[in-house]
Design a protein around this motif. Structure first.
Motif, PDB file in Angstrom:
ATOM      1  N   MET A   1      -6.599   4.176   0.589  1.00  0.00           N
ATOM      2  CA  MET A   1      -5.717   5.346   0.472  1.00  0.00           C
ATOM      3  C   MET A   1      -4.281   4.871   0.191  1.00  0.00           C
ATOM      4  O   MET A   1      -3.807   3.953   0.834  1.00  0.00           O
ATOM      5  N   THR A   2      -3.650   5.473  -0.785  1.00  0.00           N
ATOM      6  CA  THR A   2      -2.264   5.109  -1.078  1.00  0.00           C
ATOM      7  C   THR A   2      -1.335   6.182  -0.514  1.00  0.00           C
ATOM      8  O   THR A   2      -1.555   7.370  -0.734  1.00  0.00           O
ATOM      9  N   HIS A   3      -0.342   5.716   0.239  1.00  0.00           N
ATOM     10  CA  HIS A   3       0.575   6.673   0.860  1.00  0.00           C
ATOM     11  C   HIS A   3       1.778   6.857  -0.054  1.00  0.00           C
ATOM     12  O   HIS A   3       2.733   6.108   0.040  1.00  0.00           O
ATOM     13  N   ARG A   4       1.701   7.804  -0.962  1.00  0.00           N
ATOM     14  CA  ARG A   4       2.848   8.020  -1.834  1.00  0.00           C
ATOM     15  C   ARG A   4       3.838   8.936  -1.136  1.00  0.00           C
ATOM     16  O   ARG A   4       3.647  10.134  -1.054  1.00  0.00           O
ATOM     17  N   ARG A   5       4.883   8.353  -0.592  1.00  0.00           N
ATOM     18  CA  ARG A   5       5.910   9.146   0.046  1.00  0.00           C
ATOM     19  C   ARG A   5       7.221   8.405  -0.119  1.00  0.00           C
ATOM     20  O   ARG A   5       7.230   7.185  -0.259  1.00  0.00           O
ATOM     21  N   SER A   6       8.300   9.150  -0.139  1.00  0.00           N
ATOM     22  CA  SER A   6       9.605   8.516  -0.197  1.00  0.00           C
ATOM     23  C   SER A   6      10.479   9.190   0.852  1.00  0.00           C
ATOM     24  O   SER A   6      10.535  10.420   0.883  1.00  0.00           O
ATOM     25  N   PRO A   7      11.119   8.475   1.747  1.00  0.00           N
ATOM     26  CA  PRO A   7      11.093   7.027   1.871  1.00  0.00           C
ATOM     27  C   PRO A   7       9.741   6.531   2.387  1.00  0.00           C
ATOM     28  O   PRO A   7       8.930   7.309   2.882  1.00  0.00           O
ATOM     29  N   LEU A   8       9.561   5.214   2.283  1.00  0.00           N
ATOM     30  CA  LEU A   8       8.285   4.623   2.701  1.00  0.00           C
ATOM     31  C   LEU A   8       8.202   4.424   4.222  1.00  0.00           C
ATOM     32  O   LEU A   8       7.119   4.271   4.760  1.00  0.00           O
ATOM     33  N   HIS A   9       9.377   4.425   4.883  1.00  0.00           N
ATOM     34  CA  HIS A   9       9.340   4.237   6.340  1.00  0.00           C
ATOM     35  C   HIS A   9       9.097   5.569   7.049  1.00  0.00           C
ATOM     36  O   HIS A   9       9.180   6.627   6.431  1.00  0.00           O
ATOM     37  N   HIS A  10       8.802   5.478   8.324  1.00  0.00           N
ATOM     38  CA  HIS A  10       8.615   6.677   9.145  1.00  0.00           C
ATOM     39  C   HIS A  10       9.735   6.760  10.170  1.00  0.00           C
ATOM     40  O   HIS A  10      10.303   5.736  10.554  1.00  0.00           O
ATOM     41  N   GLU A  52      13.794   0.974  -5.361  1.00  0.00           N
ATOM     42  CA  GLU A  52      14.863   0.811  -6.351  1.00  0.00           C
ATOM     43  C   GLU A  52      14.420  -0.125  -7.482  1.00  0.00           C
ATOM     44  O   GLU A  52      14.572   0.197  -8.670  1.00  0.00           O
ATOM     45  N   LYS A  53      13.827  -1.267  -7.103  1.00  0.00           N
ATOM     46  CA  LYS A  53      13.405  -2.249  -8.115  1.00  0.00           C
ATOM     47  C   LYS A  53      12.327  -1.662  -9.032  1.00  0.00           C
ATOM     48  O   LYS A  53      12.346  -1.875 -10.243  1.00  0.00           O
ATOM     49  N   VAL A  54      11.381  -0.929  -8.446  1.00  0.00           N
ATOM     50  CA  VAL A  54      10.298  -0.367  -9.262  1.00  0.00           C
ATOM     51  C   VAL A  54      10.849   0.722 -10.187  1.00  0.00           C
ATOM     52  O   VAL A  54      10.461   0.807 -11.359  1.00  0.00           O
ATOM     53  N   SER A  55      11.802   1.515  -9.686  1.00  0.00           N
ATOM     54  CA  SER A  55      12.372   2.553 -10.565  1.00  0.00           C
ATOM     55  C   SER A  55      13.172   1.921 -11.712  1.00  0.00           C
ATOM     56  O   SER A  55      13.344   2.519 -12.766  1.00  0.00           O
ATOM     57  N   CYS A  79       1.951   0.905  -2.146  1.00  0.00           N
ATOM     58  CA  CYS A  79       2.287   2.335  -2.194  1.00  0.00           C
ATOM     59  C   CYS A  79       2.882   2.711  -3.551  1.00  0.00           C
ATOM     60  O   CYS A  79       2.681   3.828  -4.036  1.00  0.00           O
ATOM     61  N   LEU A  80       3.634   1.789  -4.152  1.00  0.00           N
ATOM     62  CA  LEU A  80       4.333   2.095  -5.409  1.00  0.00           C
ATOM     63  C   LEU A  80       3.500   1.716  -6.636  1.00  0.00           C
ATOM     64  O   LEU A  80       3.934   1.910  -7.774  1.00  0.00           O
ATOM     65  N   GLY A  81       2.326   1.139  -6.410  1.00  0.00           N
ATOM     66  CA  GLY A  81       1.404   0.832  -7.509  1.00  0.00           C
ATOM     67  C   GLY A  81       1.800  -0.374  -8.349  1.00  0.00           C
ATOM     68  O   GLY A  81       1.512  -0.419  -9.550  1.00  0.00           O
ATOM     69  N   VAL A  82       2.468  -1.364  -7.714  1.00  0.00           N
ATOM     70  CA  VAL A  82       2.802  -2.601  -8.443  1.00  0.00           C
ATOM     71  C   VAL A  82       2.233  -3.793  -7.661  1.00  0.00           C
ATOM     72  O   VAL A  82       1.770  -3.641  -6.534  1.00  0.00           O
ATOM     73  N   SER A  83       2.276  -4.991  -8.258  1.00  0.00           N
ATOM     74  CA  SER A  83       1.718  -6.157  -7.565  1.00  0.00           C
ATOM     75  C   SER A  83       2.815  -6.871  -6.768  1.00  0.00           C
ATOM     76  O   SER A  83       4.016  -6.626  -6.964  1.00  0.00           O
ATOM     77  N   SER A  84       2.396  -7.749  -5.879  1.00  0.00           N
ATOM     78  CA  SER A  84       3.387  -8.476  -5.080  1.00  0.00           C
ATOM     79  C   SER A  84       2.933  -9.902  -4.819  1.00  0.00           C
ATOM     80  O   SER A  84       1.728 -10.200  -4.792  1.00  0.00           O
ATOM     81  N   ARG A  85       3.919 -10.764  -4.647  1.00  0.00           N
ATOM     82  CA  ARG A  85       3.691 -12.194  -4.429  1.00  0.00           C
ATOM     83  C   ARG A  85       4.621 -12.604  -3.283  1.00  0.00           C
ATOM     84  O   ARG A  85       5.853 -12.484  -3.415  1.00  0.00           O
ATOM     85  N   GLU A 103      -2.958  -6.041   1.934  1.00  0.00           N
ATOM     86  CA  GLU A 103      -2.202  -5.046   1.163  1.00  0.00           C
ATOM     87  C   GLU A 103      -2.299  -5.329  -0.342  1.00  0.00           C
ATOM     88  O   GLU A 103      -1.643  -4.670  -1.152  1.00  0.00           O
ATOM     89  N   GLY A 104      -3.056  -6.358  -0.695  1.00  0.00           N
ATOM     90  CA  GLY A 104      -3.244  -6.658  -2.121  1.00  0.00           C
ATOM     91  C   GLY A 104      -2.296  -7.722  -2.655  1.00  0.00           C
ATOM     92  O   GLY A 104      -2.306  -8.014  -3.853  1.00  0.00           O
ATOM     93  N   ALA A 105      -1.490  -8.309  -1.779  1.00  0.00           N
ATOM     94  CA  ALA A 105      -0.505  -9.303  -2.236  1.00  0.00           C
ATOM     95  C   ALA A 105      -1.143 -10.680  -2.397  1.00  0.00           C
ATOM     96  O   ALA A 105      -2.154 -10.983  -1.775  1.00  0.00           O
TER      97      ALA A 105
END
Ligand code: PLV
Length: 321
Positions: A1-10, A52-55, A79-85, A103-105
């Motif tokens: 499940m992808t949590h698409r929300r902005s901001p990403l924190h709670h 910010e970086k993804v936008s 959550c933002l649909g990009v890859s990470s290292r 998390e897919g990193a």
């Protein structure tokens, strides 16, 4: 499940602590950053920086981390649909690496402490489509962390400001965010107790010498406080705000983690235990001040097995808790 929300924190709870209030002799409140989806405050600032970086077009996020910043970036990337290292030092526990991978990193190891991992990560960040996220020395990260003060402020609506805030310091990003937030809400006079473990005391050393100090090595179980040099903004804040650096032993930090687990049923890293220890040990700068707010910065790198290992290594008996 992808949590698409902005901001990403709670938003996190601000809880009264009966056990710590009894020890301190005045109200103690806990800002429970441990309840963020990644187990620490890091998602506030890094989540904002990642958005910010993804936008701006980044398709891959690169971060060097003791663990928690990397976990936050990996979560944000998913959550933002990009890859990470994520580049971590040798000291990052296997369980933490696994969480980041989940998390897919991609997780890579480089060097003995965060500073080595950081140097390596910088060489990768130049690749096309990649953006580098600094875990603590970045204004957008501080502004993201500052959101926790807005939440504390609204809980204190109609009441006098806290008598002090206690916070842990690694590279100083959380401290800079806290101070930005305190000044934004007009709490310029609320003293901040800035805790570190003795083997990771780069902030206390810098304050004592009036200039940035680079520690030769990190010698503490609190590896996520292990930035050998703090960011210069953290030191600069000392001219504009009452900041009291405080060092605790590894033993006190781990003892605080054990007691906190029993008192509040929440497992945190020694990095967070350093702040809790200031209250459990009723340190001098906090005496007579109230109410106290402790930033429970959390940390997903702790486990029951690791906590037991630190306890044994440091000779902390069950009876002493
Ligand atoms: N941890 C950073 C730096 O590690 C990281 O990469 O995860 N509490 C916890 C649980 C943390 O993980 C950290 C930072 C801190 C406190 C301190 O935050 P800072 O670095 O903003 O002062 C080497």
């Amino acid at each position: 499940m992808t949590h698409r929300r902005s901001p990403l924190h709670h938003s996190t709870p601000l809880l009264p602590s009966a056990p710590l209030s009894a020890i301190h002799g005045a109200e103690v409140w806990l800002k429970m950053e441990s309840s963020q989806p990644v187990g620490s405050f890091k998602i506030r600032g890094l989540g904002r920086a990642c958005e910010e970086k993804v936008s701006e077009g980044a398709s891959r996020l690169v971060c060097s981390s003791g663990g928690n910043a990397g976990y936050a970036v990996a979560y944000a990337a998913r959550c933002l649909g990009v890859s990470s290292r994520i580049i971590v030092p040798r000291t990052t526990p296997a369980g933490m690496r696994e969480k980041i991978r989940s998390e897919g990193a991609t997780v890579e190891e480089s060097g003995d402490s965060w500073d080595d991992a950081h140097a390596h990560a910088l060489t990768l960040a130049g690749e096309k489509g990649s953006a580098y996220l600094h875990p603590f020395d970045e204004p957008v990260v501080w502004t993201g962390h500052a959101s926790l003060v807005d939440e504390i402020r609204s809980s204190f609506e109609g009441a006098p400001p806290p008598g002090a805030v206690v916070v842990s310091v690694g590279g100083g990003g959380l401290l800079c965010g806290l101070l930005e937030g305190l000044h934004r809400v007009g709490w310029n006079d609320v003293p901040v107790v800035a805790t570190e473990t003795e083997g990771a005391g780069s902030f206390a050393k810098a304050v004592a010498s009036g200039e940035l100090v680079t520690l030769p090595a990190i010698e503490s179980v609190a590896t996520t406080l292990g930035a050998r040099t703090v960011c210069s903004r953290a030191l600069d804040w000392c001219t504009d705000h009452e900041i009291l650096p405080w060092l605790v032993t590894d033993r006190a930090a781990v003892t605080a983690c054990c007691r906190f687990l029993d008192d509040h049923r929440v497992l945190v890293e020694p990095a967070c235990g350093a702040a809790l220890a200031a209250v459990y040990e009723t340190i001098e700068p906090l005496r007579g001040r109230g109410p106290i707010v402790v930033i429970v910065c959390g940390g997903a790198g702790a486990s029951r097995a690791l906590l037991r290992g630190w306890q044994e290594r440091l000779g902390i008996s069950e009876e002493s808790l």
